[in-house]
Each structure stands twice: as structure tokens, then as C-alpha cells.
Design a protein around this motif. Sequence first.
Motif, PDB file in Angstrom:
ATOM      1  N   ASP A 450       0.859  -1.182   0.000  1.00 38.11           N
ATOM      2  CA  ASP A 450       0.000   0.000   0.000  1.00 38.11           C
ATOM      3  C   ASP A 450       0.896   1.233   0.000  1.00 38.11           C
ATOM      4  O   ASP A 450       1.955   1.234   0.634  1.00 38.11           O
ATOM      5  N   PRO A 451       0.498   2.309  -0.680  1.00 39.24           N
ATOM      6  CA  PRO A 451       1.369   3.490  -0.750  1.00 39.24           C
ATOM      7  C   PRO A 451       1.616   4.161   0.592  1.00 39.24           C
ATOM      8  O   PRO A 451       2.570   4.940   0.719  1.00 39.24           O
ATOM      9  N   ALA A 452       0.777   3.882   1.598  1.00 43.22           N
ATOM     10  CA  ALA A 452       0.948   4.527   2.900  1.00 43.22           C
ATOM     11  C   ALA A 452       1.880   3.762   3.826  1.00 43.22           C
ATOM     12  O   ALA A 452       2.212   4.254   4.912  1.00 43.22           O
ATOM     13  N   LYS A 453       2.308   2.557   3.447  1.00 40.22           N
ATOM     14  CA  LYS A 453       3.029   1.691   4.378  1.00 40.22           C
ATOM     15  C   LYS A 453       4.536   1.940   4.429  1.00 40.22           C
ATOM     16  O   LYS A 453       5.248   1.267   5.176  1.00 40.22           O
ATOM     17  N   GLY A 454       5.046   2.858   3.637  1.00 40.68           N
ATOM     18  CA  GLY A 454       6.452   3.236   3.751  1.00 40.68           C
ATOM     19  C   GLY A 454       7.440   2.165   3.342  1.00 40.68           C
ATOM     20  O   GLY A 454       8.569   2.122   3.863  1.00 40.68           O
ATOM     21  N   ILE A 455       7.074   1.320   2.393  1.00 37.54           N
ATOM     22  CA  ILE A 455       7.965   0.217   2.008  1.00 37.54           C
ATOM     23  C   ILE A 455       9.285   0.718   1.411  1.00 37.54           C
ATOM     24  O   ILE A 455      10.350   0.149   1.709  1.00 37.54           O
ATOM     25  N   PRO A 456       9.296   1.780   0.594  1.00 38.48           N
ATOM     26  CA  PRO A 456      10.602   2.294   0.136  1.00 38.48           C
ATOM     27  C   PRO A 456      11.522   2.682   1.290  1.00 38.48           C
ATOM     28  O   PRO A 456      12.743   2.467   1.222  1.00 38.48           O
ATOM     29  N   ASP A 457      10.956   3.226   2.369  1.00 41.62           N
ATOM     30  CA  ASP A 457      11.768   3.570   3.540  1.00 41.62           C
ATOM     31  C   ASP A 457      12.326   2.324   4.217  1.00 41.62           C
ATOM     32  O   ASP A 457      13.441   2.341   4.761  1.00 41.62           O
ATOM     33  N   ASP A 491     -10.595  -5.757  -1.660  1.00 44.19           N
ATOM     34  CA  ASP A 491     -10.975  -4.395  -2.040  1.00 44.19           C
ATOM     35  C   ASP A 491      -9.774  -3.483  -2.254  1.00 44.19           C
ATOM     36  O   ASP A 491      -9.915  -2.262  -2.259  1.00 44.19           O
ATOM     37  N   ASP A 492      -8.576  -4.057  -2.441  1.00 43.39           N
ATOM     38  CA  ASP A 492      -7.365  -3.243  -2.544  1.00 43.39           C
ATOM     39  C   ASP A 492      -6.668  -3.467  -3.882  1.00 43.39           C
ATOM     40  O   ASP A 492      -5.822  -4.355  -4.010  1.00 43.39           O
ATOM     41  N   PRO A 493      -6.997  -2.669  -4.898  1.00 41.83           N
ATOM     42  CA  PRO A 493      -6.366  -2.843  -6.209  1.00 41.83           C
ATOM     43  C   PRO A 493      -4.945  -2.302  -6.279  1.00 41.83           C
ATOM     44  O   PRO A 493      -4.267  -2.479  -7.297  1.00 41.83           O
ATOM     45  N   ASP A 494      -4.475  -1.632  -5.218  1.00 48.18           N
ATOM     46  CA  ASP A 494      -3.121  -1.069  -5.238  1.00 48.18           C
ATOM     47  C   ASP A 494      -2.041  -2.118  -5.027  1.00 48.18           C
ATOM     48  O   ASP A 494      -0.867  -1.868  -5.329  1.00 48.18           O
ATOM     49  N   ALA A 495      -2.402  -3.274  -4.485  1.00 51.16           N
ATOM     50  CA  ALA A 495      -1.384  -4.226  -4.047  1.00 51.16           C
ATOM     51  C   ALA A 495      -0.431  -4.618  -5.174  1.00 51.16           C
ATOM     52  O   ALA A 495       0.794  -4.605  -5.000  1.00 51.16           O
TER      53      ALA A 495
END
Length: 665
Positions: A450-457, A491-495
Amino acid sequence: MLSFLRGWNRPRTLKARKSMLDLQANSTTATLANIAAKASTNLHEYKISSLSDSTALYLGIGGANNKNIAQFNICISDGVNPVHYLFREIEFPQNQDLSNPEVLKQRGDNIQNEIIECIDEFQKANDIKIIGATLLRPLLDSWGVTRLPEELWSKLDIVPFVLDNEKDVINYDFGPNSDVPVDANGKINLVNIDDYKGTVSKETWDVLMKITERLRDEQDLKIAFFNATPQGGGVALMRHAGIRLFRLLGVKCRWFVPFPDNDVFRITKNNHNILQGVADPNLRLTEDNKKTYEAWIKANVEKYWLNDVFRECNVIFIDDPQMVGLVPYIKEVNPACKILYRSHIQIRADLANTPGSPQNGVWSYLWSFIQHCDLFISHPVLSFIPDEVPLEKTVLMPAASDPIDGLNKELNDNEMDYYIGIFNRICAEQGTKNTLDPERPNIIQIARFDPAKGIPDVIDSYAILRKKMNDAGYPVEKTPQLVICGHGAIDDPDASIIYAQVMDQLKDPKYKNVVNDIIVARLPPSDQLLDAVLRRSYLALQLSHREGFEVKVTEALAKGIPVVAARAGGIPLQIKDGKTGFLCEVGDCEAVAQRMFELFDNPKLHARMSKDSSRLCTEEFWTIFNYMHWMFMASEIYEKGALVGNRRWIKEFWYEKYNYTPIQE
């Protein structure tokens, strides 16, 4: 009929199912077990040689009961064919008085212990893992066995299906009103009420009983929950455990979800990202989006809920912004029904309050529905609450996890090895060359892609850590691997998009020295899989840029795993900085890396934090406490017509009403 109603097949994957394995075949094994006496084999001499360690195995338990002899027969199946039978007889004294409840219980306990021991020894002798079992209720009753299903789950990590008779079937189908079939519509018996009683103090349990008696017996309330998906994310996680608890308590409660539509879920996910402030600043909620959403809501209402569900409920909880469009329909057919809305994401309230902003556009639309609800339930962070929400209509409540479901249950060494093996196979199937090295520690972040989960960080912080460890002279075998994994949600198409972005990020040459130690995996909905990978981790990360109240932090702390996290949303309420983990500013990868380095470089610090993490993770963040909140709100608002919240924690209300003081505080 709208196009998204045609040709739709509802997903059958639910939390109670083990991994992606189909337990439906297990419904035949109880009958097969009744002929097991024909194939009695010595347990320690038999060795299964035709099955690989990845074969999914199930068993059925049958048998008979005479006055002085009880026999049980176990048929072990690969889901298609029987692969082995076990047969045992247990002799009891001739003069046993089976009309005496204590004698019958002791007899049942002996049979139960013998069955558990037999299965356990068979698994160990053959180095296999049985994942599901079917039992017949009449046979269990005749034996006097009271806890065999629960013991299979807690001691052997076997999902127990209990059938009413040999013709009974295991049914995963959603109900005619789109009810979620929690625990295969009650056929799965993971726990009983005493198991839940053991997760809280006596004082807490006594209050739960009082709240239950008021709601169930005095008020006879009918409650319903609505949200967007039956699997994936914290809402579904909480709901499966809650419905299981309500079923054991005898509370009348149902859980409903809509039929999924990809176009609608793209719209609602965009709304989610806009409200959190992580979407493209040019993205807006359009009038066409609203029409598509409202048509989908209308189709669901008319197909499933309008003529009976809405009319019969006393209290309805809407636990997703995706479902706020239900409010006017409920009000129209049942004005007396109380509607409580839970806002479970970090809303950028500052932007939602700014006219003309994308956040204000989305929030204003949602608020046109939410304003007609009787109560607004928010995560306990005041900055999540936009100005329009009346003070008196607002209460605060954190999210919770379940201490005895698959995400948190204890796993023995063999079970850990089994799930880590599955994890590595999944990685290989997804094209990931890297797998968990049993000789090395690992760092983990479990989260949706998800874009809010900070995975790049997460990746950048890990790269900085590895450089620090290299500069300090750590040999490679003493350095940690990094695991980034999580379940998907319907319901999460961003994955898929975020997963692809993560894999592209790892192609950057600056990660060339660490990329082979980074494991990225999208996991199927197996709770024990996440449980095992988290339990074997040295520390956990939660570097979200936006966060409500992250149950993965709770689950890590409960396992004694220190957490290094971003100071985002509700996370600071979960971590005692410097005691159970470290809090860093959002995006400060250098600080995150330094804190991780300290935990590796100072084993005593890690040991102290590990001990404090498990000790300070209290019952307040588990199922019982959480559903006392839900039940109290339903009961109170039904009886009084309103609950004056004033942005107080909901627990404060029932603390006062029942003169309760939590022993941990």
C-alpha cells in the motif's frame, strides 16, 4: 441488472481456512475413518513414502463406544484418497458408572488425550503435518469428550471441523443475505468460551458477562456489521474473531459484505489514498465516480438487505468508508435502528477541513452519509477527526487482534519449520530467488502493499543498516535478512501496483550489495504463515507514512519482538519509546537504521526490550476488550437513544458504569 452482478463468483478464501488449501475434501474422511479397523497398522513401523513434505494431509476421526471399551479410528487422507489408517482401543473398568458426570468426563479426557498423543506421534514418526480434521458431534458426545476440537487446534495446529452427522457437509457458502460464513458457518471449532476466558483477568471477564447479559438477555438486541471485504486487513481480522466470540456468548450478530466490483474498489481505494494524503495531488473524486459507487450500493441493498436485514436490526455498525452509502437506505426502512460508523484510517483532517482540497472533496461526500449516523467511532488520535464531526457524537477506540487465532497462537518447532518451508516455497513460486536462511536473523515488515506503508523507507533503512554493520566489521552470516510480506485484500487494487514498484526499486544499483538478502512476498491468507515468519524475526519495522492503529505492531510486541516504527498516526500509542521499541520521525531512514543497529549491537538491550514488549502488551488490545467496546456501545445507545461521546475513549464509559479498574494500569 447491473453488469457487475452478472457472472460474479464470490471468493471462497476465508481466514479460518488453512493457506490456499481446500479443506472441502476433508468432509468425507470422518466416514472413511469408520472402516479404519480393517487396516490397523503399528504406528512406529509405518512410514509414508509416497508423499512429499508439501502434501496437504487431513484426517477423519470415527469410532465406537461400549461400556468398557472405546475405540477410535483415524483415516488420513491427501484430500483425494486415503493414505493410512490408525486404530486404537481403550479399555475401562467394567463397573464404571457412566451416569456420573465426573466419571464420564474422566473417561472423555482419557480418550481425548489418547487421540492427541496418537496423532502427534504419527506426525513426528513420519515427518508430516496434518492441517485439518473432521469429527462427528454424536461420537464426541458418546465418548464424553468435551475439548478434542480445541485441543487439536491449540496443541497440534490442526483445524477441526465438527459435523452433526455423517451426511453433514462443510459449507463455505455466503448466506442468502451475503452473510460471511465465519469458521465455515460454525463447523470449525477452534476455541470454546473457556479459552477466551483465559485471555483476560477475572475482573474483565466479570464485566464482559454483565455487558453480555444486558445486551443478550435483557435487551435481546440484533446487531449487524457491514464492511467491504471478508478477508484482508484489520477490519476482517477483528470481525472473524468477534463473530466467533459472539457465537460462543449467544449474542445475535451477523456480518455482511457486498459483492465485489473492481471499478468501485478502484474508486474507494482512491478515496482512501486521498484522505490519507498519499495519492497523486491531481486525483479527485468525480461525479461519475459517485454515480458508479451509488449504483453499486443500490444493487447490493436491493439484492441482499433492504427487505429483511435492515428491518430486523436494532443496531448496525458500518466499519468501512466503502459502505457509508447504506445509511439512507437503513434510515428509510428502519428509522429506529441505531447506526454507528467507525472511521479506521488516518484521515488528514487538516486537509479535509480545507475547502477545494482533494481531501475536502472526498470527505464532504462521505460526510453527506456519515452525518446521519448516531455515533462516530475514531481511532484514538484527535487529528484524525475532521471539524464537521460533532464533539458529542464522537468516541475513541483502538483496533485489536486475537490472542488465540492463527496469527498469535503458539507454534512448536516442527510447526515453525513447516510454515517457514511453505514461506520459502511461495517465494520460489513467485520468482524470488531469496529464501530465509535458518542460520541468520531477519528483520520484518508485515503490511499490505500500500502506498501509505512506507515500504521504500524499509528498503532504504535496511541498506543503511547493512552499511553500518559492514563498517563495524560484522561478517555476512551475522547480518540480518530483510522480509517484506503481507496478505492481499479483495478491495485493494493497489497491491499489485505497489508490489511491482517495490521490485523495480530493488533493481537500483545502489542496492546491489543487499538485494540478495531482501525477500519480498505476497502471501496467501494463512494466519499461521504470518505468525511463524514474525515469530522467527529479530525485530519488526512499521515505517508507515500514514497509519490508523496497526495491529501488526500489537502482534509483534505480544511475541516479544521489539518494533522500530515511524511516529505516524496511532503507532505512538502502541510503542513505549525506548522500552518496547523505538519511534522515529516519518521518512528518517538514518534514524531507523541507527536504532536497528543498536538492537543488533547490544544484545542486552534487545533482550530487555523483548521482555518488556510481551509484558506490556496488555489485554486491552485483544478481542475480549475490543468487543466489550462494541457491545457496550450497542447496548447503551439502544437503551438511551444516544451516547454523548465528547471524544472520550469508549472504555472510560464502561469503566465508570461497572466500577472497573484494569489491573494493568
